[in-house]
Design a protein around this motif. Structure first.
Motif, short mmCIF file in Angstrom:
data_model
loop_
_atom_site.label_atom_id
_atom_site.label_comp_id
_atom_site.label_asym_id
_atom_site.label_seq_id
_atom_site.Cartn_x
_atom_site.Cartn_y
_atom_site.Cartn_z
N VAL A 1 0.36 4.10 -2.64
CA VAL A 1 -0.16 5.31 -2.39
C VAL A 1 0.83 6.40 -3.19
CG1 VAL A 1 -0.92 6.89 -0.83
CG2 VAL A 1 -1.49 4.56 -0.86
N ALA B 1 0.53 6.78 -6.72
CA ALA B 1 -0.57 7.43 -7.14
C ALA B 1 -0.70 9.00 -7.04
CB ALA B 1 -1.93 6.76 -6.41
N LEU B 2 -0.08 9.34 -5.97
CA LEU B 2 0.16 10.65 -5.63
C LEU B 2 1.00 11.44 -6.80
CD1 LEU B 2 0.38 10.90 -1.58
CD2 LEU B 2 -1.45 11.74 -3.12
N ALA C 1 0.81 -1.24 0.03
CA ALA C 1 0.03 -0.01 -0.14
C ALA C 1 0.77 1.18 -0.12
CB ALA C 1 -0.94 0.00 1.20
N TYR C 2 2.04 1.26 0.61
CA TYR C 2 2.69 2.50 0.88
C TYR C 2 3.32 3.00 -0.58
CZ TYR C 2 2.54 1.54 5.78
OH TYR C 2 1.98 1.07 7.02
#
Length: 137
Positions: A8, A11-12, A4-5
């Motif tokens: 994310v 994605a940012l 997830a890290y």
């Protein structure tokens, strides 16, 4: 490692690059935003390669190809931006237009006879307009 890290973060980075492509007017900043988006993709490729524990490390190999393509894209893009800046004096993306566009006030070489004599009748008027529209397309 949690997936997830980096997902994310990627994605940012991708959203930031997308905003830069859509909102910026300077061509160099648009190229930098595209590079930011490609780096987000590279981060995802490496993160999924580590998470899947691939023995061939295909994500990392694909990342190297992406980096090579991004370097070539940047070189060609900067060459185009410099050529446009030399010719037009600005690298503003909104002001760039195709040089082959014909202004509505300009006429085609074969249309001078019709306009100078004023003898064009109503039946041939749509044909002349169609020829001008075809030339601009």
């Amino acid at each position: 490692m949690h997936l997830a890290y980096p997902a994310v973060l990627a994605a940012l980075l991708f959203c930031t690059g997308l905003y830069g492509v859509l909102a910026r007017r300077n061509a160099i900043l648009v190229l930098m935003s595209v590079e930011l988006m490609l780096n987000a993709v590279n981060l995802n490729l490496v993160a999924f390669d580590v998470w899947l524990r691939d023995t061939l490390h295909s994500g990392q190999a694909l990342t190297l190809f992406t980096i090579a393509i991004a370097a070539a894209e940047t070189g060609i893009g900067l060459a185009i931006v410099l050529a446009v800046h030399r010719n037009r004096g600005s690298s503003d993306v909104d002001r760039l237009r195709d040089t082959a566009e014909i202004d509505a006030a300009e006429t085609l070489p074969g249309d001078e006879a019709d306009e100078t004599h004023g003898t064009e009748d109503q039946a041939t008027a749509p044909a002349g307009k169609a020829k001008k529209a075809e030339a601009t397309a």
